[in-house]
Write a protein that holds these residues in place. Structure first.
Motif, PDB file in Angstrom:
ATOM      1  N   GLN A 189       0.830  -1.199   0.000  1.00 15.13           N
ATOM      2  CA  GLN A 189       0.000   0.000   0.000  1.00 15.13           C
ATOM      3  C   GLN A 189       0.866   1.251   0.000  1.00 15.13           C
ATOM      4  O   GLN A 189       0.593   2.201  -0.725  1.00 15.13           O
ATOM      5  CB  GLN A 189      -0.926   0.000   1.215  1.00 15.13           C
ATOM      6  N   SER A 190       1.930   1.244   0.823  1.00 16.89           N
ATOM      7  CA  SER A 190       2.812   2.402   0.856  1.00 16.89           C
ATOM      8  C   SER A 190       3.420   2.647  -0.519  1.00 16.89           C
ATOM      9  O   SER A 190       3.648   3.778  -0.913  1.00 16.89           O
ATOM     10  CB  SER A 190       3.943   2.191   1.856  1.00 16.89           C
ATOM     11  N   ALA A 191       3.711   1.577  -1.231  1.00 17.48           N
ATOM     12  CA  ALA A 191       4.353   1.719  -2.534  1.00 17.48           C
ATOM     13  C   ALA A 191       3.366   2.192  -3.600  1.00 17.48           C
ATOM     14  O   ALA A 191       3.681   3.066  -4.406  1.00 17.48           O
ATOM     15  CB  ALA A 191       4.967   0.389  -2.964  1.00 17.48           C
ATOM     16  N   PHE A 192       2.167   1.636  -3.636  1.00 16.97           N
ATOM     17  CA  PHE A 192       1.332   1.811  -4.824  1.00 16.97           C
ATOM     18  C   PHE A 192       0.207   2.829  -4.707  1.00 16.97           C
ATOM     19  O   PHE A 192      -0.343   3.248  -5.720  1.00 16.97           O
ATOM     20  CB  PHE A 192       0.708   0.467  -5.228  1.00 16.97           C
ATOM     21  N   PRO A 212       0.953   6.317  -6.729  1.00 18.93           N
ATOM     22  CA  PRO A 212       1.074   6.145  -8.189  1.00 18.93           C
ATOM     23  C   PRO A 212      -0.246   5.765  -8.854  1.00 18.93           C
ATOM     24  O   PRO A 212      -0.537   6.213  -9.954  1.00 18.93           O
ATOM     25  CB  PRO A 212       2.108   5.027  -8.324  1.00 18.93           C
ATOM     26  N   ILE A 213      -1.092   4.966  -8.194  1.00 11.98           N
ATOM     27  CA  ILE A 213      -2.369   4.598  -8.798  1.00 11.98           C
ATOM     28  C   ILE A 213      -3.357   5.756  -8.719  1.00 11.98           C
ATOM     29  O   ILE A 213      -3.891   6.212  -9.734  1.00 11.98           O
ATOM     30  CB  ILE A 213      -2.998   3.366  -8.091  1.00 11.98           C
ATOM     31  N   VAL A 214      -3.586   6.275  -7.518  1.00  6.63           N
ATOM     32  CA  VAL A 214      -4.623   7.292  -7.341  1.00  6.63           C
ATOM     33  C   VAL A 214      -4.263   8.577  -8.093  1.00  6.63           C
ATOM     34  O   VAL A 214      -5.080   9.128  -8.839  1.00  6.63           O
ATOM     35  CB  VAL A 214      -4.847   7.584  -5.839  1.00  6.63           C
ATOM     36  N   MET A 215      -3.031   9.056  -7.931  1.00 12.45           N
ATOM     37  CA  MET A 215      -2.647  10.294  -8.595  1.00 12.45           C
ATOM     38  C   MET A 215      -2.562  10.090 -10.110  1.00 12.45           C
ATOM     39  O   MET A 215      -2.885  10.990 -10.875  1.00 12.45           O
ATOM     40  CB  MET A 215      -1.295  10.787  -8.072  1.00 12.45           C
ATOM     41  N   GLY A 216      -2.127   8.895 -10.501  1.00 15.27           N
ATOM     42  CA  GLY A 216      -2.069   8.605 -11.935  1.00 15.27           C
ATOM     43  C   GLY A 216      -3.435   8.713 -12.584  1.00 15.27           C
ATOM     44  O   GLY A 216      -3.563   9.108 -13.740  1.00 15.27           O
ATOM     45  N   TYR A 259       8.586  10.945 -12.235  1.00 15.29           N
ATOM     46  CA  TYR A 259       9.490  11.326 -11.140  1.00 15.29           C
ATOM     47  C   TYR A 259       8.757  11.211  -9.807  1.00 15.29           C
ATOM     48  O   TYR A 259       9.285  10.717  -8.819  1.00 15.29           O
ATOM     49  CB  TYR A 259      10.017  12.749 -11.358  1.00 15.29           C
ATOM     50  N   GLY A 260       7.516  11.697  -9.820  1.00 14.65           N
ATOM     51  CA  GLY A 260       6.708  11.591  -8.607  1.00 14.65           C
ATOM     52  C   GLY A 260       6.458  10.139  -8.242  1.00 14.65           C
ATOM     53  O   GLY A 260       6.588   9.753  -7.074  1.00 14.65           O
ATOM     54  N   ALA A 261       6.123   9.315  -9.255  1.00 12.18           N
ATOM     55  CA  ALA A 261       5.789   7.921  -8.988  1.00 12.18           C
ATOM     56  C   ALA A 261       6.975   7.180  -8.379  1.00 12.18           C
ATOM     57  O   ALA A 261       6.835   6.497  -7.359  1.00 12.18           O
ATOM     58  CB  ALA A 261       5.342   7.240 -10.274  1.00 12.18           C
ATOM     59  N   ILE A 262       8.156   7.330  -9.011  1.00 11.43           N
ATOM     60  CA  ILE A 262       9.326   6.595  -8.521  1.00 11.43           C
ATOM     61  C   ILE A 262       9.677   7.055  -7.105  1.00 11.43           C
ATOM     62  O   ILE A 262       9.876   6.236  -6.205  1.00 11.43           O
ATOM     63  CB  ILE A 262      10.533   6.803  -9.461  1.00 11.43           C
ATOM     64  N   THR A 263       9.730   8.381  -6.907  1.00 13.70           N
ATOM     65  CA  THR A 263      10.110   8.881  -5.589  1.00 13.70           C
ATOM     66  C   THR A 263       9.128   8.408  -4.520  1.00 13.70           C
ATOM     67  O   THR A 263       9.545   7.990  -3.436  1.00 13.70           O
ATOM     68  CB  THR A 263      10.127  10.429  -5.590  1.00 13.70           C
ATOM     69  N   SER A 264       7.844   8.479  -4.832  1.00 15.09           N
ATOM     70  CA  SER A 264       6.888   8.122  -3.778  1.00 15.09           C
ATOM     71  C   SER A 264       6.915   6.629  -3.494  1.00 15.09           C
ATOM     72  O   SER A 264       6.748   6.207  -2.352  1.00 15.09           O
ATOM     73  CB  SER A 264       5.486   8.592  -4.142  1.00 15.09           C
ATOM     74  N   SER A 271       4.826   9.407   1.408  1.00 14.83           N
ATOM     75  CA  SER A 271       4.901   9.158  -0.032  1.00 14.83           C
ATOM     76  C   SER A 271       3.977  10.104  -0.794  1.00 14.83           C
ATOM     77  O   SER A 271       4.250  10.444  -1.939  1.00 14.83           O
ATOM     78  CB  SER A 271       4.603   7.692  -0.361  1.00 14.83           C
ATOM     79  N   PHE A 272       2.909  10.565  -0.152  1.00 11.65           N
ATOM     80  CA  PHE A 272       2.052  11.573  -0.786  1.00 11.65           C
ATOM     81  C   PHE A 272       2.824  12.869  -0.984  1.00 11.65           C
ATOM     82  O   PHE A 272       2.837  13.452  -2.074  1.00 11.65           O
ATOM     83  CB  PHE A 272       0.814  11.838   0.081  1.00 11.65           C
ATOM     84  N   MET A 273       3.510  13.315   0.059  1.00 12.67           N
ATOM     85  CA  MET A 273       4.239  14.592  -0.046  1.00 12.67           C
ATOM     86  C   MET A 273       5.339  14.506  -1.084  1.00 12.67           C
ATOM     87  O   MET A 273       5.488  15.403  -1.919  1.00 12.67           O
ATOM     88  CB  MET A 273       4.795  14.974   1.326  1.00 12.67           C
ATOM     89  N   THR A 274       6.107  13.392  -1.045  1.00 10.79           N
ATOM     90  CA  THR A 274       7.203  13.307  -2.004  1.00 10.79           C
ATOM     91  C   THR A 274       6.663  13.173  -3.430  1.00 10.79           C
ATOM     92  O   THR A 274       7.283  13.649  -4.365  1.00 10.79           O
ATOM     93  CB  THR A 274       8.129  12.116  -1.699  1.00 10.79           C
ATOM     94  N   PHE A 275       5.503  12.553  -3.582  1.00 12.78           N
ATOM     95  CA  PHE A 275       4.918  12.428  -4.922  1.00 12.78           C
ATOM     96  C   PHE A 275       4.667  13.808  -5.516  1.00 12.78           C
ATOM     97  O   PHE A 275       5.032  14.096  -6.651  1.00 12.78           O
ATOM     98  CB  PHE A 275       3.596  11.650  -4.850  1.00 12.78           C
ATOM     99  N   ILE A 276       4.027  14.672  -4.722  1.00 17.63           N
ATOM    100  CA  ILE A 276       3.691  16.020  -5.201  1.00 17.63           C
ATOM    101  C   ILE A 276       4.963  16.800  -5.530  1.00 17.63           C
ATOM    102  O   ILE A 276       5.098  17.372  -6.618  1.00 17.63           O
ATOM    103  CB  ILE A 276       2.890  16.791  -4.125  1.00 17.63           C
ATOM    104  N   ILE A 277       5.917  16.778  -4.582  1.00 14.38           N
ATOM    105  CA  ILE A 277       7.125  17.583  -4.759  1.00 14.38           C
ATOM    106  C   ILE A 277       7.907  17.107  -5.984  1.00 14.38           C
ATOM    107  O   ILE A 277       8.279  17.882  -6.857  1.00 14.38           O
ATOM    108  CB  ILE A 277       8.005  17.526  -3.488  1.00 14.38           C
TER     109      ILE A 277
END
Lengths: 100, 482
Positions: free
Chosen positions: B405-408, B411-415, B424-429, B460-466
């Motif tokens: 869950q932490s990993a995916f 990337p799924i929801v924001m995607g 970049y967001g997906a890999i980092t998060s 992972s949400f914060m890093t995804f956005i940044i």
């Protein structure tokens, strides 16, 4: 595929709205569950009231809460969810053309 | 050996085999092997879809570990378990139509297919996703197989190794021959068995305990905390219990074995129907199973291994022939989880790694043979790992779920819902999620009183956005030149 075509797809407007409804439903669910469990269950056990043998907090939070959620989901699906086709070719016929 | 219990179980095994062989016809006929084997050609109707999601998700932890924990903790654990009612509708409402439309547009067969297409063919995304699926789901499967084998062991009196062998062979055969369609069909049968099993065991336990009022009074006399929301020693705090909403409620949409089912429905009508059926069934099973665990306490006090509560209470309160029939329920739950995990890991190896990077032009025939071999070899590997079983079933299982869950989740929801999401967001998060989950799990479990999964999901949400925002400029350039 360009992002613009995705935004124009009329199906996505419906999908986005339904996802937001999902978030709304889960918030209601959490509120009901939390409110009754800790609202009625936090006092001392000696003062508990009982419904059908269950402590009242448990009855309202877990049992009634479950029934309420089932009814809510049925209402949401019947009245707020829209049928859309999933296939690519069907959507191309419906949009103004030029997609992809 | 207790034949009255064993005979119904054997009949159950044969029905499951039958479903596998029936599905084999579809696999043989299909000219699109990958779509059929890993996704059942996207033909699932509403009822099958709902049952397969529940059966896949409701695993050894809900049927063996969960009731065991409820036996120890009391009604507070049932409260916690009821967070799972949300999984019945939330996954389908949020992934819902958008995921199904994208999956068809991209011609995606696996979750990783979707992520790969969404994030510009990024090798990083594919590699991290495939690695975490293989590692986490492998450990989840070992835990499930141990559960299945223990159950057969306690029912039949066979040795652990023999029990594990029977379990492994059954699951492998129907997965290997029938693929996703066999898995979905057997899940449906298993789901139905789970519902009736729960109902019968629950009634039997209430009767044996002399009615609900009597049982609750007995519990309160033994320890008043057992009927409070706070657990037997007051350890279940509101913050901790509420944080399970992320782990077993909303976060479930990020589990690959669940998400892939949102690609498999036939049309919107099936999805709507699955929403309603799913909510009813998942709520009923979770409520019933965990109540059985609590109610078992006054009926059979002093069970020292919580994992044995379910089989023991069933054999105590039901006549043997009925016990055999309903004990197929927990076994069904375990099998139906294992079969989907097996298929997901195979698809990660065959479709996402082999076909993407090693041999993109592989012939249909080669892919077929490869899929069967990978599934079989995985089975053998898990069998070996499960021979020396770890003790705490439920925690190993939850570790895998939390990690995935932490990993995916982002990337799924924001995607799906954020135009600005990029690789970049997906890999980092994903990296942030997995690493912070592993660190917190080992160093500070229950940080600030909440379950381990909460902080990795926030980080992972914060890093995804940044990272998406920082990578925005970089991504636009190749798109313009293309």
């Amino acid at each position: 595929m360009s992002r613009d075509s995705n935004q124009k797809d009329p199906r996505f407007k419906i999908a986005n709205r339904e996802a937001l409804i999902g978030v709304g439903v889960v918030l209601i669910n959490f509120g009901w569950w939390y409110g009754f469990a800790y609202g009625l269950g936090s006092g001392s056990v000696e003062e508990y009231t009982y419904v059908f043998g269950f402590p009242a907090w448990f009855f309202y939070s877990c049992i009634v809460g479950f029934v309420v959620m089932v009814i809510l989901v049925i209402i949401v699906v019947k009245y707020f969810f829209t049928y859309v086709p999933f296939e690519v070719n069907q959507s191309e016929n419906e949009s103004e053309g030029g997609q992809e | 050996m207790n034949w009255a219990v064993v005979v119904p179980l054997i009949i159950f095994f044969f029905i499951i085999f039958g479903a596998g062989f029936w599905s084999l016809r579809f696999v043989k006929k299909s000219n699109q092997f990958l779509h059929e084997y890993f996704l059942g050609s996207r033909e699932l109707g509403g009822f099958v879809l709902a049952m397969t999601m529940i059966a896949t998700y409701g695993s050894a932890s809900s049927f063996i570990g969960g009731p065991g924990a409820a036996y120890t903790q009391g009604l507070g654990w049932v409260l916690l378990a009821m967070a799972q009612v949300a999984t019945g509708y939330f996954v389908l409402m949020v992934l819902g139509k958008k995921f199904a439309i994208y999956a068809r547009k991209y011609d995606a067969v696996t979750l990783i297919d979707f992520l790969r297409m969404r994030y510009a063919n990024s090798r990083g995304v594919v590699f991290i996703s495939a690695a975490s699926i293989i590692i986490f789901l492998f450990s989840a499967m070992v835990a499930q197989w141990v559960g299945g084998a223990r159950l057969i062991e306690s029912l039949t009196g066979l040795e652990y190794t023999t029990a594990l062998f029977i379990f492994a062979v059954t699951v492998l055969i129907y997965v290997i021959i029938g693929g996703f369609r066999a898995v979905a069909l057997t899940d449906m049968i298993q789901g139905i068995v789970m519902v009736f099993g729960t109902l019968i065991i629950l009634i039997g336990t209430i009767v044996a305990g002399g009615g609900i009022s009597a049982i609750i009074t007995d519990l309160a006399t033994e320890n008043p905390n057992l009927i409070s929301p706070f657990g037997h020693d007051g350890g279940l705090t509101p913050a901790y219990v509420s944080s399970f909403w992320i782990l077993v409620g909303v976060g479930v949409l990020a589990l690959p074995q669940v998400a892939v089912r949102a690609m498999s429905y036939k049309n919107a009508r099936s999805m709507h129907r699955a929403l309603i059926v799913g909510t009813c069934v998942v709520g009923f099973i979770m409520l019933g199973m965990h109540l059985i665990g609590v109610f078992a306490r006054p009926v059979m006090p002093g069970i020292d291994v919580p994992d044995k509560v379910m089989p023991l209470i069933t054999m105590e309160v039901l006549p043997p022939w009925l016990a055999g029939m309903v004990l197929a329920a927990p076994l069904a739950a375990i099998m139906s989880t294992v079969d989907s995990l097996l298929l997901i890991v195979s698809s990660a190896v065959v479709k996402d790694i082999y076909l993407n990077y090693i041999n993109p032009d592989a012939e249909e025939k080669r892919v077929r043979r490869m899929s069967l071999w990978v599934t079989s070899l995985l089975g053998v590997a898990i069998f070996t790992a499960a021979l020396s079983p770890p003790d705490l079933l439920i925690w190993m299982n939850l570790f895998a779920f939390g990690g995935l869950q932490s990993a995916f989740i982002w990337p799924i929801v924001m995607g799906l819902y954020w135009e600005g999401a990029n690789k970049y967001g997906a890999i980092t998060s994903m990296l942030t999620g997995i690493i912070s989950y592993a660190c917190i799990h080992n160093l500070y479990p229950h940080m600030l009183g909440v379950h381990t999964v909460v902080f990795p999901v926030i980080f992972s949400f914060m890093t995804f956005i940044i990272a998406s925002w920082l990578g925005k400029e970089k991504e636009l350039r190749p798109l313009k030149s293309a």
